[in-house]
Design a protein around this motif. Structure first.
Motif, short mmCIF file in Angstrom:
data_model
loop_
_atom_site.label_atom_id
_atom_site.label_comp_id
_atom_site.label_asym_id
_atom_site.label_seq_id
_atom_site.Cartn_x
_atom_site.Cartn_y
_atom_site.Cartn_z
N GLN A 1 4.88 10.17 -9.32
CA GLN A 1 4.84 10.51 -10.88
C GLN A 1 3.87 11.56 -11.23
O GLN A 1 4.06 12.37 -11.99
CB GLN A 1 4.48 9.14 -11.26
N GLU A 2 2.95 11.76 -10.32
CA GLU A 2 2.05 12.95 -10.23
C GLU A 2 2.68 14.18 -10.29
O GLU A 2 2.49 15.32 -10.66
CB GLU A 2 0.86 12.86 -9.34
N LEU A 3 3.80 14.22 -9.32
CA LEU A 3 4.60 15.35 -9.04
C LEU A 3 5.60 15.59 -9.92
O LEU A 3 6.51 16.28 -9.85
CB LEU A 3 4.88 15.40 -7.53
N GLY A 4 5.69 14.68 -11.14
CA GLY A 4 6.70 14.94 -12.33
C GLY A 4 7.91 14.10 -12.09
O GLY A 4 8.66 14.20 -12.81
N ALA A 5 8.08 13.15 -11.15
CA ALA A 5 9.25 12.40 -10.98
C ALA A 5 9.08 11.15 -11.60
O ALA A 5 7.95 10.71 -12.21
CB ALA A 5 9.43 12.05 -9.47
N LYS A 6 10.07 10.39 -11.92
CA LYS A 6 10.08 9.13 -12.43
C LYS A 6 10.50 7.99 -11.70
O LYS A 6 11.55 8.15 -11.37
CB LYS A 6 10.85 9.00 -13.83
N VAL A 7 9.50 7.13 -11.20
CA VAL A 7 9.87 5.86 -10.37
C VAL A 7 10.15 4.89 -11.22
O VAL A 7 9.64 4.19 -11.92
CB VAL A 7 8.69 5.57 -9.35
N VAL A 8 11.44 4.25 -10.73
CA VAL A 8 11.98 3.03 -11.57
C VAL A 8 12.21 1.73 -10.94
O VAL A 8 12.43 0.57 -11.56
CB VAL A 8 13.42 3.53 -12.43
N THR A 9 11.65 1.66 -9.64
CA THR A 9 12.05 0.36 -9.15
C THR A 9 10.53 0.30 -8.05
O THR A 9 10.03 1.14 -7.76
CB THR A 9 13.09 0.32 -8.14
N CYS A 10 10.48 -1.22 -7.66
CA CYS A 10 9.77 -1.56 -6.57
C CYS A 10 10.04 -3.01 -6.36
O CYS A 10 10.63 -3.56 -6.97
CB CYS A 10 8.25 -1.62 -7.07
N SER A 11 9.73 -3.72 -5.32
CA SER A 11 10.23 -4.93 -4.56
C SER A 11 9.07 -5.62 -3.84
O SER A 11 8.05 -4.94 -3.36
CB SER A 11 11.43 -4.51 -3.73
N ASN B 1 0.72 -1.34 -0.11
CA ASN B 1 0.02 0.04 0.00
C ASN B 1 0.86 1.41 0.14
O ASN B 1 0.60 2.24 -0.71
CB ASN B 1 -0.90 0.15 1.50
N VAL B 2 1.87 1.32 0.89
CA VAL B 2 2.69 2.60 0.94
C VAL B 2 3.61 2.68 -0.38
O VAL B 2 3.38 3.84 -0.90
CB VAL B 2 3.66 2.41 2.11
N ALA B 3 4.03 1.77 -0.73
CA ALA B 3 4.83 1.87 -1.89
C ALA B 3 4.13 2.14 -3.25
O ALA B 3 4.48 3.18 -4.00
CB ALA B 3 5.64 0.60 -2.38
N ILE B 4 2.87 1.71 -3.48
CA ILE B 4 1.99 1.92 -4.47
C ILE B 4 1.57 3.46 -4.48
O ILE B 4 1.92 4.07 -5.83
CB ILE B 4 0.86 0.99 -4.70
N TYR B 5 1.23 3.89 -3.44
CA TYR B 5 0.72 5.17 -3.60
C TYR B 5 1.80 6.13 -3.51
O TYR B 5 1.78 7.39 -3.91
CB TYR B 5 -0.49 5.66 -2.36
N ALA B 6 3.03 5.82 -2.79
CA ALA B 6 4.08 6.59 -3.02
C ALA B 6 4.54 6.90 -4.37
O ALA B 6 4.81 8.12 -5.24
CB ALA B 6 5.53 6.07 -2.17
N ILE B 7 4.69 5.84 -5.26
CA ILE B 7 4.96 5.61 -6.61
C ILE B 7 3.99 6.78 -7.41
O ILE B 7 4.38 7.64 -8.18
CB ILE B 7 4.91 4.31 -7.11
N LYS B 8 2.72 6.47 -7.23
CA LYS B 8 1.64 7.16 -7.75
C LYS B 8 1.83 8.75 -7.82
O LYS B 8 1.73 9.47 -8.58
CB LYS B 8 0.27 6.77 -7.55
N LYS B 9 1.80 9.25 -6.37
CA LYS B 9 2.07 10.60 -6.20
C LYS B 9 3.22 11.23 -6.64
O LYS B 9 3.46 12.39 -6.91
CB LYS B 9 1.94 10.83 -4.74
#
Length: 444
Positions: A250-260, A240-248
């Protein structure tokens, strides 16, 4: 020997097998030295640190339930009510095979300061069980939750102790727990947070920890003449934490390239596809290998390796002690600008020290991941008022809380001559609020 060292020795002697708890206490008390040394006699006379590091009560109980084969299973369960100086005990319920008293105590101790930082009237507590929800049927989950709540209900209440979700405890589990509490007590009250929207839950609660993490990181970067836009971000975890951190992010203009997840990690240079990640982890509850099977730009790696990727911002969002000294060295070598903890104590003490010594902006979980408990407290407010706020209202309140947390920990660090030491700032800001409340209420 100074007062802080006396209490650290006391904690070590009384809790010899509790490594995680001792680590949390060492990290907090070590950074409180500047505050304690200014008025050591007062704090010592009132035994503030002894009272702060000793839970108000520790509740240990067994949970017996029957599986689908008709076999009775028995698990060990815990609720540690740590400190209620500023409000009812508040903290999640973790369901995972690794759960033991040390982990619950470390989480509960951290929760005291995290909850204080939100500015909301909630104390610190934590609970859980070594039950593993993975692979269990809905009926087995319900049987476990009903048995668990049958005992836990004796010790909680809307104005006493309000548990929430955590690892392994999602909407399904909260629903079963709430239903059993209502059945036992015959009252409808906001005794749990993370409830479904149909029965008293709050909008934004699902997104809160991940979104809050990014609101704080955004404030941190702006304060240092930087921006999330165009930055590369690495995230661990796929819950839950990782998914919505990634989402926000990317909404703020960053590119997230990993998860685990617990078996391996994904590198996706095109940027993590959040919708696909949600389908794999939230809908199908599958492994990340399924993400890679559907995403040509991504690669899957077994084991531990997220922090080897070159990044501007690292967000550990999985579990405690996942980012080690060797990882910190890789991050620094790769030019990382900031590390903010989405999980609880995911960075070891050695790794934290190394990152800080090498100029990395480091924000601990008690500040950076406080968004989840903040919205839980907002859910409590809505329940008390018999109201339901819109997504936009709640999200705006969350954003304001996280921005205020950053400003408070920044100011606390600066006041004691440790500018940009956000670990020290978070611990001091939380401690001063709780200690003042303890002093005002006398010895109890």
């Amino acid at each position: 020997m100074g007062y802080v060292d006396e209490v650290l020795a006391r904690v070590a002697k009384q809790n010899p097998e509790q490594a995680e708890f001792k680590q949390a206490v060492e990290e907090v008390l070590g950074s409180l030295r500047p505050v304690i040394e200014r008025d050591e006699e007062k704090y010592r006379k009132q035994a503030i640190l002894e009272r702060l590091t000793t839970p108000d009560r520790q509740i240990l109980f067994r949970v017996a339930w029957v599986d689908d084969a008709g076999q009775t299973q028995v698990n060990n369960a815990y609720r540690v009510q740590f400190n209620n100086a500023i409000g009812p005990y508040k903290g999640g319920l973790r369901l995972h095979p690794s759960v033991d008293l040390s982990i619950i105590k470390f989480l509960g101790f951290e929760q005291i300061f995290k909850n204080a930082l939100t500015g909301l009237p909630i104390g610190g507590g934590k609970g859980g069980c070594d039950f593993d929800p993975k692979g269990k049927s809905d009926r087995e989950i319900m049987a476990f939750c009903q048995s668990f709540m049958t005992e836990l209900a004796k010790y909680i209440g809307a104005d006493m102790d309000v548990p929430a979700g955590d690892i392994g405890t999602g909407a399904r589990e909260i629903g079963y727990l709430f239903g059993q509490y209502k059945r036992l007590k015959g009252v409808y009250e906001g005794v749990l947070t993370g409830k479904g929207l149909e029965y008293g839950g709050s909008l934004v609660r699902t997104e809160a920890t991940g979104y809050g993490l990014l609101y704080l990181v955004d404030e941190l970067l702006k304060d240092h003449a930087q921006s999330l836009r165009g930055k590369t971000v690495t995230v661990s975890g796929a819950g839950n934490v990782a998914i919505y951190a990634i989402k926000k992010a990317q909404e703020l203009g960053a590119k997230v390239v990993t998860c685990s997840d617990s078996t391996g990690w994904v590198y996706d240079p095109a940027g993590i596809d959040v919708a696909l990640l949600q389908e794999v982890k939230e809908v199908k509850r599958a492994r990340l290998t399924e993400y890679v099977a559907k995403r040509a730009s991504s690669k899957y790696y077994e084991g531990h390796g997220v922090w080897s990727v070159k990044t501007d911002i690292a967000l550990p969002c999985a579990t405690q002690n996942e980012l080690h000294l060797a990882d910190a060295k890789q991050l620094v070598e790769n030019g990382v600008l900031a590390v903010a903890e989405g999980a609880n104590m995911p960075t070891t003490l050695e790794a934290t020290k190394y990152l800080q010594e090498h100029g990395v902006l480091f924000v601990p979980g008690k500040a950076a991941n406080a968004g989840g408990v903040a919205v839980s407290a907002l859910e409590m407010s809505q329940n008390s008022e018999r109201l339901s706020w819109t997504f936009e209202q709640t999200d705006e309140k969350l954003k304001e809380i996280m921005q205020k947390i950053y400003q408070n920990i920044k100011q606390a660090a600066k006041e004691y001559g440790f500018e940009d030491d956000f670990v020290l700032g978070a611990n001091i800001a939380g401690f001063k609020k709780v200690a003042a409340a303890m002093e005002a209420q006398g010895i109890y």
